[in-house]
Design a protein around this motif. Structure first.
Motif, PDB file in Angstrom:
ATOM      1  N   LEU A 101       0.875  -1.240   0.137  1.00  0.00           N
ATOM      2  CA  LEU A 101      -0.017  -0.101  -0.054  1.00  0.00           C
ATOM      3  C   LEU A 101       0.773   1.289   0.065  1.00  0.00           C
ATOM      4  N   PRO A 102       1.712   1.387   1.009  1.00  0.00           N
ATOM      5  CA  PRO A 102       2.655   2.623   1.020  1.00  0.00           C
ATOM      6  C   PRO A 102       3.074   2.914  -0.388  1.00  0.00           C
ATOM      7  N   GLU A 104       1.839   2.702  -3.380  1.00  0.00           N
ATOM      8  CA  GLU A 104       0.975   3.115  -4.264  1.00  0.00           C
ATOM      9  C   GLU A 104       0.763   4.782  -3.923  1.00  0.00           C
ATOM     10  N   ILE A 105       1.394   5.186  -2.780  1.00  0.00           N
ATOM     11  CA  ILE A 105       1.253   6.785  -2.361  1.00  0.00           C
ATOM     12  C   ILE A 105       2.684   7.271  -2.469  1.00  0.00           C
ATOM     13  N   VAL A 106       3.547   6.773  -1.995  1.00  0.00           N
ATOM     14  CA  VAL A 106       4.828   7.477  -1.884  1.00  0.00           C
ATOM     15  C   VAL A 106       5.506   7.289  -3.564  1.00  0.00           C
ATOM     16  N   ARG A 151       4.537  -3.521   6.350  1.00  0.00           N
ATOM     17  CA  ARG A 151       3.920  -2.356   5.737  1.00  0.00           C
ATOM     18  C   ARG A 151       4.696  -1.173   6.082  1.00  0.00           C
ATOM     19  N   HIS A 155       8.598   1.086   2.065  1.00  0.00           N
ATOM     20  CA  HIS A 155       9.016   2.309   1.250  1.00  0.00           C
ATOM     21  C   HIS A 155      10.185   2.812   1.764  1.00  0.00           C
TER      22      HIS A 155
ATOM     23  N   LEU B 152      -2.415   6.322   5.836  1.00  0.00           N
ATOM     24  CA  LEU B 152      -2.181   7.152   4.444  1.00  0.00           C
ATOM     25  C   LEU B 152      -1.851   8.513   4.584  1.00  0.00           C
ATOM     26  N   LEU B 155       1.869   9.403   5.051  1.00  0.00           N
ATOM     27  CA  LEU B 155       2.727   9.315   3.943  1.00  0.00           C
ATOM     28  C   LEU B 155       2.542  10.465   2.761  1.00  0.00           C
ATOM     29  N   ALA B 157      -0.617  11.186   1.661  1.00  0.00           N
ATOM     30  CA  ALA B 157      -1.774  11.227   0.731  1.00  0.00           C
ATOM     31  C   ALA B 157      -2.754  12.123   0.854  1.00  0.00           C
ATOM     32  N   THR B 161      -7.212  10.689  -2.351  1.00  0.00           N
ATOM     33  CA  THR B 161      -6.400   9.312  -2.460  1.00  0.00           C
ATOM     34  C   THR B 161      -7.099   8.553  -1.165  1.00  0.00           C
ATOM     35  N   LYS B 165      -9.004   5.007  -1.499  1.00  0.00           N
ATOM     36  CA  LYS B 165      -8.349   3.715  -0.932  1.00  0.00           C
ATOM     37  C   LYS B 165      -8.794   2.906   0.053  1.00  0.00           C
TER      38      LYS B 165
END
Ligand SMILES: Nc1ncnc2c1ncn2[C@@H]1O[C@H](COP(=O)(O)OP(=O)(O)OP(=O)(O)O)[C@@H](O)[C@H]1O
Ligand SMILES: [Mg+2]
Lengths: 266, 253
Positions: A101-102, A104-106, A151, A155, B152, B155, B157, B161, B165
């Motif tokens: 998951l991270p 997909e963001i970072v 998780r 990253h 999220l 990070l 987001a 998002t 998500k």
């Protein structure tokens, strides 16, 4: 001369509640060198989770400063990884997809293939090989927490923030995970802050234990843990460990305002 | 899909029809008191073209009304789920609106948009069914545990998002729960409009004409057709739920 990677200076913070402002942190200092791992202990409700939210940039302190890698924290940064007592895995994703998951963001330079390889490698490292395609509901609490740790590291964050990640686990599972943490740290070096209620956990995992006072919390006591690098559980039963635990227990009693008067006066 | 899953409901239905037939036969009820299943089939057959075209009218207007309810309901739910102020502002309005019996709204709507039958029917189907959707989505979003957001958000987001998500997929089970209620309600709404303010279209109108002509088997046949359509719609929603929120179902152990 390396500057500390995490540096918290004179942080004060209060929550606005219906009954007026609730001061939670008052003059908190903390500094962790690169590659260091600090455990933070303190009475329940003293503001430990608040501290993690400040370091993660999820909130701004009323006063004082939080520095990460020589930069003042003004908001969330992709260089932070977090895990909580609740593993908060997404039920509709497989374990592998949860760990990824991270990514997909970072922003990442890794190709899809490399991302997956990295996630698989981490899962293997914590002993979850073969569970990549399972749903979180098919795993035990300890296994979910392992996935959650993967998780938080996938990253390659500079800073790892763990808020009582083992708090809800039974004693045996917890000790397993302590050893997993040492394995992870050897393979995937990180700088971290671990919030915990467990003093044995704090001296087993950290290089430095920070005791916070009761609310509003300030840094009350800092202990250097002399054991360095990976440890065995036997280390917890040495006289040195017993002494360290005693000192910490005493400090917690002071923080709770429960220490006998003559001792507290020392 | 096992034999049991299909067979048991069909068997139950057959037993129900037999009991119904027996009940009417044993009591010697005439048609105008209670038609029996054996009278229904001729009624269906006689009006089979009408059943198909009227059924289609009822079906598509229900589905359009429901889709509208989904769009508006999800929109309102999102606004209320993400903003405390909007929740406080909109909740009493919605509850009040929902409390008004829709039978009283039908004549008003019929007067407001004279002649726009399709529009009126869709409107009633929509009005009666958006409430549970709005409520469930708003509750689903506002009760999202902060940690889910934080993993999220920490990070970097964006809110959008996080919505796509985490918030949206996590709310899907609640959403489908509400949709199952809403689909039945929308169906009731469509028929309400068709019966209370008849305009010669839909199964409700067919029912009405059966009443005018004292064709009791026809009236009962319409009821059965309605029940059948209702079941079909409901199971379409169940199938969609399986596809999009199947993960929420725990295996029975
Ligand atoms: N969003 C908030 N609004 C108002 N008060 C809050 C909020 N979050 C926490 N608090 C209060 O601030 C205090 C510190 O909370 P925090 O969660 O940081 O404590 P903690 O040390 O992590 O506690 P625990 O050991 O139980 O996890 C508590 O008294 C709590 O009630
Ligand atoms: Mg806490």
């Amino acid at each position: 001369m390396s500057e500390p990677l995490i540096e918290i200076k004179g942080v004060k913070h209060a929550y606005q509640t219906q009954a007026g402002p609730l001061p939670v942190l008052d003059g908190l200092d903390l500094s962790v060198p690169e590659g260091g791992f600090a455990a933070v202990v303190g009475p329940s409700g003293c503001g430990k989770s608040t501290l993690t939210r400040l370091v993660a940039g999820l909130m701004k302190p009323d006063q004082g400063e939080v520095w990460l890698h020589g930069q003042l924290v003004k908001g969330p940064k992709a260089t932070v990884g977090m895990a909580f007592q609740n593993p908060v895995l997404l039920e509709w994703r497989s374990i592998l997809k949860n760990v990824m998951l991270p990514l997909e963001i970072v922003p990442t330079k890794l190709s899809k293939r490399q991302q997956e390889d990295r996630a698989r490698k981490l899962l293997a490292l914590v002993g979850l090989e073969g569970f990549e395609d399972k749903r979180p509901s098919e795993l035990s609490g300890g296994m979910r927490q392992r996935a959650s740790l993967c998780r938080s590291l996938v990253h390659q964050p500079e800073v790892l923030i763990l808020d009582e990640p083992f708090g809800a686990l039974d004693a045996f599972t917890r000790e397993d995970l302590w050893q997993t943490m040492h394995r992870l740290k050897a393979e995937e070096p990180f700088t971290g802050v671990l919030i915990t209620h467990d003093l044995r956990e704090s001296i087993f995992l950290a290089d430095e234990v920070v005791v916070l006072s009761g609310r509003p919390a300030h840094t009350q006591y800092v202990m250097d843990v002399h054991l360095k690098g990976p440890r065995d559980l036997e280390h917890l039963y040495t006289p040195e460990s017993a002494e360290a635990l005693n000192i910490l227990r005493h400090q917690i009693q002071i923080a709770q305002g429960r220490a006998p008067v003559e001792e507290a006066a020392q | 899909m096992s034999w049991q899953k299909v067979g048991v409901p069909i068997l139950a239905m057959a037993i129900f029809l037999v009991l119904w037939e027996l009940l009417v036969w044993a009591n010697g009820w005439p048609n105008y008191k209670m038609a029996s299943p054996s009278d229904l089939w001729p009624a269906f057959w006689k009006f089979k073209h009408l059943f198909v075209s009227m059924g289609w009218d009822t079906l598509w207007r229900t589905v359009v009304g429901l889709l509208l309810a989904v769009v508006v309901g999800v929109g309102l739910g999102m606004v209320m789920g993400f903003s405390r102020v909007m929740r406080d502002a909109l909740y009493p309005l919605l509850v009040g609106f929902n409390a008004i019996p829709k039978a009283t709204v039908v004549p008003i709507v019929a007067l407001m948009f004279v002649g726009a039958h399709d529009f009126n029917t869709v409107l009633i189907a929509f009005m009666i069914s958006f409430f549970p959707i709005a409520v469930s989505v708003s509750i689903g979003l506002s009760t999202l545990e902060p940690e889910y957001r934080d993993i999220l958000r920490s990070l970097g987001a964006s809110r959008v998002t996080i919505f796509w998500k985490i918030a949206l997929p996590k709310t899907l089970p609640e959403f489908f729960g509400a949709l199952k209620v809403a689909v039945t309600l929308a169906f009731i709404g469509t028929n309400l409009m068709e019966i209370v303010s008849p305009h010669g279209r839909g199964l409700g109108a067919l029912f009405d004409s059966g009443k005018t002509n004292s064709d009791y088997p026809l009236m009962f046949a319409v009821l059965i057709a309605l029940a059948f359509l209702g079941i079909v719609l409901y199971y379409v929603v169940v199938a969609l739920e399986k596809v999009f929120a199947g993960w929420a179902e725990r295996s029975p152990t």
